[in-house]
Design a protein around this motif. Structure first.
Motif, PDB file in Angstrom:
ATOM      1  N   LYS A 120       0.814  -1.221   0.000  1.00 51.89           N
ATOM      2  CA  LYS A 120       0.000   0.000   0.000  1.00 51.89           C
ATOM      3  C   LYS A 120       0.845   1.267   0.000  1.00 51.89           C
ATOM      4  CE  LYS A 120      -4.144  -1.939   1.936  1.00 51.89           C
ATOM      5  NZ  LYS A 120      -4.357  -2.976   2.940  1.00 51.89           N
ATOM      6  N   LYS A 161      -2.579   1.707   9.201  1.00 53.20           N
ATOM      7  CA  LYS A 161      -2.729   0.419   8.515  1.00 53.20           C
ATOM      8  C   LYS A 161      -1.377  -0.182   8.143  1.00 53.20           C
ATOM      9  CE  LYS A 161      -5.284   2.163   4.983  1.00 53.20           C
ATOM     10  NZ  LYS A 161      -5.903   2.344   3.659  1.00 53.20           N
ATOM     11  N   SER A 168      -9.337  -5.759   6.133  1.00 52.41           N
ATOM     12  CA  SER A 168      -9.352  -4.723   7.174  1.00 52.41           C
ATOM     13  C   SER A 168      -8.527  -5.104   8.402  1.00 52.41           C
ATOM     14  CB  SER A 168     -10.791  -4.374   7.616  1.00 52.41           C
ATOM     15  OG  SER A 168     -11.537  -3.971   6.495  1.00 52.41           O
ATOM     16  N   GLU A 203     -18.365   4.234  -0.118  1.00 53.38           N
ATOM     17  CA  GLU A 203     -17.294   3.382  -0.645  1.00 53.38           C
ATOM     18  C   GLU A 203     -17.762   2.550  -1.829  1.00 53.38           C
ATOM     19  OE1 GLU A 203     -14.123   1.484   1.548  1.00 53.38           O
ATOM     20  OE2 GLU A 203     -15.419   1.717   3.297  1.00 53.38           O
TER      21      GLU A 203
END
Ligand code: ADP
Ligand code: MG
Length: 414
Positions: A120, A161, A168, A203
């Protein structure tokens, strides 16, 4: 060898990296296309798929982890015999598949798209250079340092994160400075970590079948989650209706992301929020979307998305793209109060509903349900399809009120 034959014939072979349960429709699609299927599969899963495929090559890799061990097995398998196409089913398979595709000159997302998909922080850096909408972010190897608190302090609420997880897991919202300090102290040894400004807006995800960098067909899925602090996914609705201006923004976002990550051929799953300032990317992955989204897309458009992905992987022709949705489809997930499961009810009734394609509990009586912090704690699911949006919504409501998972607080677990 990698040309697009009209019909892949019996001498073609798909090397499928990872099958598990969710990857089985790829096996079925490959067989339908007359392909031999050789599967690289995790050791402890191998015996469960033996009867489905022509050959199993066991790997020390694990689902969600140990990418390097998957890669080692894939490389050895391709050295032993070059297949017609290679496809990496999920997250931990993408790197090994891409290394092998690159080396063998076979179709795939591209090596860089795979590497970026798995990280990410690489996504954030790449998207910033390409001017793609996303939250402000801080990549740090010392989240407990004053500099991190200072950065977060002016941008609250923020999300913490890990760089390479899913479902998640480890994603956490810190609404204020005290919450950030507590999370940072708790996660001080997690290096590196991403801190992002929390952005607001509904979302969505964008699923695209891509050939040579061009979108062949794409779908937009609307998503609901449990919200803060852990954002566990609850519902997905394919073919989400968007106002034309938003639909155009999403299509442009998709093209920009494909360009930014250097995407070549395969499936892309892009997650974003539609904020008041336009779309903001959550993450992108060049692998099969989870939560039955492939099934929803297949039900919605009347084509088998798994087959299209196999066709892309072996360089076979694609049919004409669908003209639009023919049905309405959704998946839903149940989260339950933490405790011991004492009763499960309503499944037969739910399964008998004409709009329910598939439904099951994911727990048994006697199991202990933890506090919901990732997709793994969800206790039941259903896949639904109907002829109209209204019928679908009715079926979703029916399923939610009928599926019952009764828990009682677990005894003396102080
Ligand atoms: N910067 C952010 N702002 C708002 N919500 C976020 C942000 N980052 C993550 N989320 C929420 O957390 C969910 C999971 O985060 P994501 O980055 O997609 O990780 P995972 O790989 O675990 O799915 C997202 O779908 C979204 O609901
Ligand atoms: Mg996600």
């Amino acid at each position: 060898m990698t040309g697009r034959e009209e019909n892949p014939t019996g001498d073609g072979e798909l090397l499928l990296v990872g099958v598990g349960f969710m990857g089985r429709p790829y096996v079925a699609a490959a067989k339908r296309l007359g392909l031999r299927v050789r599967a690289v599969e995790a050791h402890d899963w191998a015996h469960m798929i033996e009867h489905l495929v022509d050959e199993v090559v066991p790997s020390q890799g694990k689902y969600g982890a140990l990418d390097e061990l998957w890669a080692e097995t894939v490389h050895a398998a391709v050295e032993a015999r070059r297949p017609t196409g290679i496809f990496g089913f999920t997250e931990s398979h993408v790197l090994g598949a891409a290394l092998a595709q690159d080396r063998a000159g076979l179709p795939g997302p591209s090596f860089q798209a795979a590497v970026i998909s798995r990280n990410k922080a690489l996504q954030r850096g790449r998207f910033r250079t390409h001017g793609i909408g996303q939250p402000e972010f801080l990549l740090t190897d010392d989240v407990a340092a004053p500099a991190a608190a200072e950065w977060a302090g002016t941008r609250l609420p923020v999300v913490l994160k890990p760089l390479s997880s899913a479902g998640s897991d480890g994603v956490e919202l810190a609404p204020d400075a005290a919450a950030f300090a507590a999370a940072a102290a708790r996660r001080a040894s997690e290096r590196p970590i991403l801190v992002e400004q929390a952005v607001e807006g509904p979302e969505y995800s964008w699923e695209a079948l891509v050939r040579d960098g061009e979108v062949w067909f794409a779908n937009v899925t609307a998503k609901t989650t449990t919200g803060a602090p852990h954002f566990v996914e609850l519902e997905h609705r394919a073919a989400a209706p968007l106002p034309p201006a938003d639909a155009e923004r999403v299509a442009a976002l998709g093209r920009a992301v494909l360009d930014a990550i250097g995407m070549r051929t395969g499936i892309v799953h892009l997650e974003f929020r539609l904020t008041s300032e336009g779309p903001a990317v959550m993450e992108v992955a060049v692998r099969t979307p989870g939560d039955y989204i492939m099934e929803l897309c297949s039900l919605t458009y009347g084509i088998d998305w798994f087959e299209m992905v196999v066709r892309l992987a072996v360089g076979a022709e694609l049919p004409a793209p669908p003209e639009g949705p023919v049905r309405h489809a959704a998946s839903l997930f149940v989260v339950s109060d933490p405790g011991e499961v004492v009763a499960l009810d309503g499944l037969d009734e739910v399964r008998a509903h004409p709009a329910v394609v598939d439904a099951a509990f994911r727990v048994s009586v006697g199991d202990t349900v933890g506090r919901t912090s990732s997709s793994l704690q969800r206790t039941a699911y259903a896949v639904l399809a109907a002829d109209s949006a209204e019928e679908l919504e009715e079926a979703i409501a029916f399923t939610r009120r009928t599926l019952s998972i009764k828990t009682v607080p677990a005894a003396t677990e102080e």
